[in-house]
Design a protein around this motif. Structure first.
Motif, short mmCIF file in Angstrom:
data_model
loop_
_atom_site.label_atom_id
_atom_site.label_comp_id
_atom_site.label_asym_id
_atom_site.label_seq_id
_atom_site.Cartn_x
_atom_site.Cartn_y
_atom_site.Cartn_z
N GLN A 1 93.07 30.38 -0.62
CA GLN A 1 94.36 31.09 -0.67
C GLN A 1 95.34 30.44 0.30
O GLN A 1 96.56 30.64 0.20
N GLU B 1 97.06 36.57 -8.63
CA GLU B 1 98.14 37.51 -8.36
C GLU B 1 98.14 38.70 -9.31
O GLU B 1 97.96 38.54 -10.51
N TYR C 1 94.15 38.23 11.18
CA TYR C 1 94.19 37.24 12.26
C TYR C 1 95.47 37.28 13.11
O TYR C 1 95.66 36.49 14.01
N GLU D 1 101.55 23.74 4.92
CA GLU D 1 101.17 24.60 6.04
C GLU D 1 101.09 23.77 7.32
O GLU D 1 100.71 22.59 7.28
O1 4AD Z 1 102.75 34.64 3.21
P1 4AD Z 1 101.56 33.86 2.76
O2 4AD Z 1 100.54 34.59 1.97
O3 4AD Z 1 100.93 33.28 4.09
C1 4AD Z 1 99.78 32.58 4.17
O4 4AD Z 1 99.07 32.21 3.25
C2 4AD Z 1 99.50 32.09 5.56
N1 4AD Z 1 98.05 32.01 5.71
C3 4AD Z 1 100.17 30.76 5.74
C4 4AD Z 1 99.97 30.21 7.12
O5 4AD Z 1 100.33 30.89 8.06
N2 4AD Z 1 99.45 29.02 7.21
O6 4AD Z 1 102.03 32.61 1.94
C5 4AD Z 1 102.90 31.67 2.50
C6 4AD Z 1 103.97 31.27 1.52
C7 4AD Z 1 104.86 32.41 1.06
O7 4AD Z 1 105.90 32.63 1.98
C8 4AD Z 1 105.37 31.92 -0.25
O8 4AD Z 1 106.43 31.02 -0.07
C9 4AD Z 1 104.19 31.15 -0.78
O9 4AD Z 1 103.36 30.82 0.31
N3 4AD Z 1 103.43 31.96 -1.75
C10 4AD Z 1 103.49 31.80 -3.08
N4 4AD Z 1 104.21 30.98 -3.85
C11 4AD Z 1 104.05 31.05 -5.20
N5 4AD Z 1 103.20 31.92 -5.80
C12 4AD Z 1 102.45 32.77 -5.06
N6 4AD Z 1 101.61 33.59 -5.67
C13 4AD Z 1 102.58 32.74 -3.63
N7 4AD Z 1 102.02 33.42 -2.62
C14 4AD Z 1 102.54 32.92 -1.48
#
Ligand code: 4AD
Length: 564
Positions: free
Chosen positions: A313, A339, A464, A354
């Motif tokens: 993920q 999703e 976390y 990332e």
């Molecule tokens: O906010 P998310 O879920 O954060 C993380 O996965 C953290 N672990 C990241 C990190 O801190 N290294 O996802 C980060 C970004 C979101 O802001 C969005 O832009 C994108 O990933 N995102 C998606 N884009 C397209 N389809 C989806 N289903 C997405 N889910 C998240």
């Protein structure tokens, strides 16, 4: 038996049409020899009826779709008889013209087939170039390989726009080259090799690059189908989105699609440039994993040689383990989410940029994120070809400027309540509510500038996340919100004490055992650290003003779509 007096008949008295009657309706009918014999498909004019069916038993006419068919009146019949001759003449003339045209075409094709195209060996040997290098190679004989993007045949001339992925160039064929059979039957999307000289265009004429290639010889490498299977029948801009997605492999060839993916490549290039300047090292974490990052409900499971595994993920946990080895790191890796939200900004697979940074504060993280975003966009727009595509697709795009507006989760709730934007239950927002997509979008679109939304409650964020020192109800977390898409980035500071992390696992009911490698990070020289993930397709949707992130993924995957 005497004929009934039609004029005096009431609707009920109209005699039923006898066998062999021809039906006429001026409003809905058509004059064609395929119709006329049934009430449902009438002819249009009485004259044509007499011409096409001179031996009909009777002619019945109706004035509107709702009125009944009545026998033709004597005066109408008289008038129609006068028109029959001219119809005959017109039809005969059209038939003669058609026969003549067919003969002309056949003759032209025979002549065209007789033309044999050969390369003039007395010309200088051509230099093989890509279209993007056309300007520097004007007035030199060149050879370019590409695909026929547009094609126009004119009397004695043929114009084609060639595409090779580096640009577009107009080419002109004249004389035998224009009249040859291969030119007359050339089709869009055929791959060709064209030889000739590029000249700049005279004043008043326009074409890509302000020049034109005068072809002196060409070869067809792969002839694309014409007729029913022509590309224009396979991919139509107005087609249903799902049909266009079935044909994505062909739709990609269109100028808009190709432009989007050129910009996407430039975006990733710019990210890498900025990361390189800031000293982050690129790593490639695995996609097949046995731990979750962002909640169990969106995990895609798979059987990994009989063991339970998932598609990642987020690479965050792996990036964290790299800090003591490589220092600050980043990755460009696919992330997967099963999703449940079927929205225009959710994909099942997306490209996740990332980064993870060691020994930083929350304020450092916020500043780093806004810097990365602004610098990346500035670098991207430095490339004039890319800037031109951005301008074409999103003429109103304004590059973001530092510093971004900062807003805490709690002040966002106040803003939403003041603007009468309700929560998911239709009520006023209260602390702990998730700010769902619709509300977030309304707020971002109204404020209409990038927002760093910070300090989300512990309960609505992942296991976390580090709590804020001054308020342990909230976390050192941030979402970047952009007008038109909403959240494009999610990040946070990470819990770096093992005992605190264990509380996070317990709160989210996650077994910490499979995370031993992640937990070791807190045992072997822990440090305050933080990071974030950027959704490439969401940034693209914002940058190019696309309605959906699906347009910004090469072969988008979402519920119900895993092909082609
Ligand atoms: O906010 P998310 O879920 O954060 C993380 O996965 C953290 N672990 C990241 C990190 O801190 N290294 O996802 C980060 C970004 C979101 O802001 C969005 O832009 C994108 O990933 N995102 C998606 N884009 C397209 N389809 C989806 N289903 C997405 N889910 C998240």
């Amino acid at each position: 038996m005497a004929e009934p007096d039609v004029q005096s008949l009431s609707i009920k008295d109209i005699p039923p049409p006898p066998e062999g009657t021809i039906f006429i309706d001026d409003t809905t009918g058509t004059d064609s020899t395929d119709v006329g014999t049934s009430t449902n498909s009438p002819l249009k004019t009485p004259a044509f009826a007499l011409y096409a069916y001179p031996d009909a038993t009777a002619y019945y006419v109706r004035r509107t779709v709702d009125s009944p068919y009545e026998p033709i009146s004597a005066s109408m019949l008289k008038k129609a008889k006068k028109g029959v001759d001219s119809i005959g003449k017109k039809i005969k003339a059209a038939e003669e013209a058609k026969i003549k045209k067919e003969a002309d075409d056949a003759r032209k094709l025979a002549e065209a087939k007789a033309i044999v195209l050969t390369e003039d060996t007395s010309l200088p040997a051509p230099k093989k170039i890509k279209i993007r290098d056309s300007k520097e190679n004007r007035e030199t004989r060149v050879v370019i390989n590409g695909w026929v993007h547009r094609l126009r045949l004119q009397k004695g001339l043929a114009f084609l726009v060639l595409r090779d992925g580096t640009g577009y160039i107009q080419c002109v064929l004249s004389g035998d080259l224009a009249n040859a059979y291969s030119t007359l039957t050339l089709t869009l999307e055929s791959s060709v090799k064209v030889y000739g000289v590029i000249h700049s265009l005279p004043e008043g004429k326009s074409a890509p690059g302000n020049h034109e290639l005068t072809i002196d010889y060409y070869e067809i490498v792969g002839l694309a189908p014409g007729g029913e299977n022509a590309i224009t029948n396979k991919v139509q801009e107005t087609a249903e989105p799902s049909l266009l997605l079935d044909m994505r492999h062909l739709a990609l060839r269109g100028e808009t699609m190709a432009g989007i993916f050129k910009v996407r490549a430039a975006l990733l290039r710019s990210f890498r440039r900025v990361y390189d300047e800031l000293g982050l090292t690129e790593v490639t974490p695995p996609c097949m994993v046995q731990t979750q990052v962002e909640g169990g409900s969106t995990l895609f499971s798979l059987s990994y040689y009989g063991e339970n595994a998932y598609l990642t993920q987020s690479s965050q946990l792996y990036l964290e383990t790299c800090l003591p080895a490589l220092g600050d790191v980043f990755c460009v890796q696919e992330s997967f989410r099963a999703e449940t939200s079927h929205t225009r900004r959710h994909l099942s697979e997306y490209t996740h940029v990332e980064a993870e940074l060691a020994f930083i504060t929350f304020e450092d993280l916020l500043h780093h994120i806004e810097t990365i975003l602004t610098k990346t966009i500035d670098y991207l727009l430095e490339d004039p070809d890319i800037a031109e595509i951005v301008k074409k697709l999103n003429p109103h795009f304004v590059p973001p400027k530092l510093p971004f507006r900062r807003m805490t989760y709690e002040s966002a709730l106040t803003w939403l309540n003041e603007h009468d934007i309700p929560n998911e239950e239709g009520e006023k927002f209260k602390f702990g509510d998730d700010i769902a997509e619709a509300a977030e979008r309304k707020m971002t679109d109204t404020i209409n500038e990038p927002i760093l939304l910070t300090r989300f409650p512990v309960e609505i964020k992942s296991f976390y996340m580090q709590k804020c020192a001054d308020d342990d109800r909230v976390t050192e977390s941030v979402d970047v919100l952009m007008p038109n898409v909403g959240e494009i980035t999610g990040g946070s500071m990470r819990i770096y004490e093992l005992s605190e992390l264990m509380k996070g696992f317990a709160r989210e009911k996650i077994d910490p055992a499979p995370y031993y490698w992640f937990n070791d990070q807190r045992i072997y020289g822990t440090c305050p650290h933080g990071g974030y993930g950027l959704g490439t397709e969401r940034i693209m949707a914002w940058l190019l003003d696309r309605y959906t992130v699906r347009d910004c993924s090469l072969y988008p995957r979402f519920t119900g779509r895993c092909k082609p």
